[in-house]
Design a protein around this motif. Structure first.
Motif, PDB file in Angstrom:
ATOM      1  N   ALA A 158       0.779  -1.166  -0.073  1.00 23.18           N
ATOM      2  CA  ALA A 158      -0.068   0.018  -0.108  1.00 23.18           C
ATOM      3  C   ALA A 158       0.861   1.266   0.093  1.00 23.18           C
ATOM      4  O   ALA A 158       0.592   2.261  -0.408  1.00 23.18           O
ATOM      5  N   LEU A 159       1.905   1.253   0.751  1.00 22.42           N
ATOM      6  CA  LEU A 159       2.936   2.234   0.638  1.00 22.42           C
ATOM      7  C   LEU A 159       3.999   2.319  -0.153  1.00 22.42           C
ATOM      8  O   LEU A 159       4.762   3.540  -0.236  1.00 22.42           O
ATOM      9  N   GLY A 160       4.414   1.130  -0.915  1.00 23.72           N
ATOM     10  CA  GLY A 160       5.255   1.155  -1.915  1.00 23.72           C
ATOM     11  C   GLY A 160       6.532   0.671  -1.346  1.00 23.72           C
ATOM     12  O   GLY A 160       7.360  -0.099  -1.928  1.00 23.72           O
ATOM     13  N   ALA A 161       7.257   1.353  -0.145  1.00 24.82           N
ATOM     14  CA  ALA A 161       8.416   1.211   0.241  1.00 24.82           C
ATOM     15  C   ALA A 161       8.567   1.741   1.499  1.00 24.82           C
ATOM     16  O   ALA A 161       8.189   3.037   1.995  1.00 24.82           O
ATOM     17  N   LEU A 162       9.152   0.919   2.542  1.00 23.85           N
ATOM     18  CA  LEU A 162       9.027   1.135   3.954  1.00 23.85           C
ATOM     19  C   LEU A 162      10.329   0.672   4.778  1.00 23.85           C
ATOM     20  O   LEU A 162      11.046  -0.382   4.237  1.00 23.85           O
ATOM     21  N   SER A 163      10.948   1.643   5.765  1.00 27.19           N
ATOM     22  CA  SER A 163      12.239   1.075   6.416  1.00 27.19           C
ATOM     23  C   SER A 163      11.453   0.390   7.393  1.00 27.19           C
ATOM     24  O   SER A 163      10.252   0.206   7.613  1.00 27.19           O
ATOM     25  N   VAL A 164      12.322  -0.314   7.983  1.00 28.21           N
ATOM     26  CA  VAL A 164      11.806  -1.404   9.130  1.00 28.21           C
ATOM     27  C   VAL A 164      11.325  -0.534  10.337  1.00 28.21           C
ATOM     28  O   VAL A 164      10.416  -0.834  10.938  1.00 28.21           O
ATOM     29  N   GLU A 165      11.923   0.718  10.490  1.00 23.12           N
ATOM     30  CA  GLU A 165      11.414   1.554  11.743  1.00 23.12           C
ATOM     31  C   GLU A 165       9.929   1.971  11.146  1.00 23.12           C
ATOM     32  O   GLU A 165       8.981   2.086  12.050  1.00 23.12           O
ATOM     33  N   GLU A 166       9.592   2.202  10.161  1.00 17.13           N
ATOM     34  CA  GLU A 166       8.212   2.700   9.628  1.00 17.13           C
ATOM     35  C   GLU A 166       7.363   1.424   9.413  1.00 17.13           C
ATOM     36  O   GLU A 166       6.438   1.793  10.172  1.00 17.13           O
ATOM     37  N   SER A 180       6.550   1.282  13.435  1.00 15.78           N
ATOM     38  CA  SER A 180       5.536   2.405  13.970  1.00 15.78           C
ATOM     39  C   SER A 180       3.836   1.993  13.289  1.00 15.78           C
ATOM     40  O   SER A 180       3.244   2.326  13.868  1.00 15.78           O
ATOM     41  N   VAL A 181       4.044   1.530  12.009  1.00 17.55           N
ATOM     42  CA  VAL A 181       2.656   1.408  11.510  1.00 17.55           C
ATOM     43  C   VAL A 181       2.269  -0.136  12.207  1.00 17.55           C
ATOM     44  O   VAL A 181       0.839  -0.088  12.667  1.00 17.55           O
ATOM     45  N   SER A 182       3.043  -1.073  12.644  1.00 16.32           N
ATOM     46  CA  SER A 182       2.845  -1.986  13.385  1.00 16.32           C
ATOM     47  C   SER A 182       2.170  -1.578  14.718  1.00 16.32           C
ATOM     48  O   SER A 182       1.179  -2.170  15.271  1.00 16.32           O
ATOM     49  N   LYS A 183       2.724  -0.978  15.547  1.00 14.39           N
ATOM     50  CA  LYS A 183       2.267  -0.125  16.708  1.00 14.39           C
ATOM     51  C   LYS A 183       0.786   0.425  16.691  1.00 14.39           C
ATOM     52  O   LYS A 183       0.289   0.051  17.456  1.00 14.39           O
ATOM     53  N   GLU A 184       0.813   1.484  15.620  1.00 19.84           N
ATOM     54  CA  GLU A 184      -0.648   1.984  15.585  1.00 19.84           C
ATOM     55  C   GLU A 184      -1.676   1.029  15.194  1.00 19.84           C
ATOM     56  O   GLU A 184      -2.991   0.964  15.734  1.00 19.84           O
TER      57      GLU A 184
END
Length: 185
Positions: free
Chosen positions: A13-21, A24-28
């Motif tokens: 859905a977002l194309g490319a994400l760092s592990v930290e991002e 963050s998505v997982s936490k939310e």
């Protein structure tokens, strides 16, 4: 984030994400679901497992359009991804104010092809060293396993990435012939 499929859906859905991002998505997502969030270590483990299965792939900042020079790697959906987009993801994207990223697949394809070529050359070197010594059944099993992984990766990437990877096909065929010769020796 409940599964590797959801990981793929988030990244897709977002194309490319760092592990930290991803963390963050997982936490939310966990907060919205009233569940216990995964640790950063757990998220890294899930990403590593998904990468081994070619559910995700890693690209550099140079392959993500609009990114400034940094040492951060980004996960993108891989050739074996079956994305499952979490229902709450659009809300999480709004909360975290995230935007979709575009990946330059021609740059990524070139790098993936180079890396696969290196793996082929490494296996050829291993075969060279085994040919000069007595062939042990464990060595043959290891060679076949490594060859199988290279072959699977080649087929995954050749269907997934733009461009022609047929130049690697002859090298892969040569590997197969050399392994078969070792087996019959």
């Amino acid at each position: 984030m409940k599964s590797k499929e959801e990981l793929c859906g988030i990244i897709d859905a977002l194309g490319a994400l760092s592990v930290e991002e991803i963390y963050s998505v997982s936490k939310e997502l966990s907060l919205l679901r009233d569940s216990v969030p995964l640790s950063l270590h757990s998220v890294k483990d899930i990403c590593a497992e998904a990468e081994k299965e070619h559910l995700v792939a890693v690209v550099s900042w140079e392959e993500v359009e609009g990114m400034e020079e940094d040492d951060i790697s980004y996960y993108i959906p891989g050739p074996n991804a079956f994305p499952e987009v979490p229902f709450e993801l659009s809300e999480v994207i709004d909360i975290l104010e995230m935007e979709e990223r575009e990946v330059d697949f021609s740059k990524a394809a070139s790098r993936f092809s180079r890396n696969l070529h290196k793996r082929i050359k490494n296996l050829e070197s291993k075969i060279d060293s085994i040919e000069q010594a007595k062939v042990h059944p464990d060595d043959l099993e290891n060679l076949e396993h490594r060859y199988s992984d290279i072959l699977n990766q080649y087929y995954d990437y050749s269907f997934w990435l733009p461009g022609d990877m047929s130049d690697l096909e002859a090298e892969i065929q040569a590997l197969s012939s050399r392994i078969e010769s070792l087996k019959s020796a």
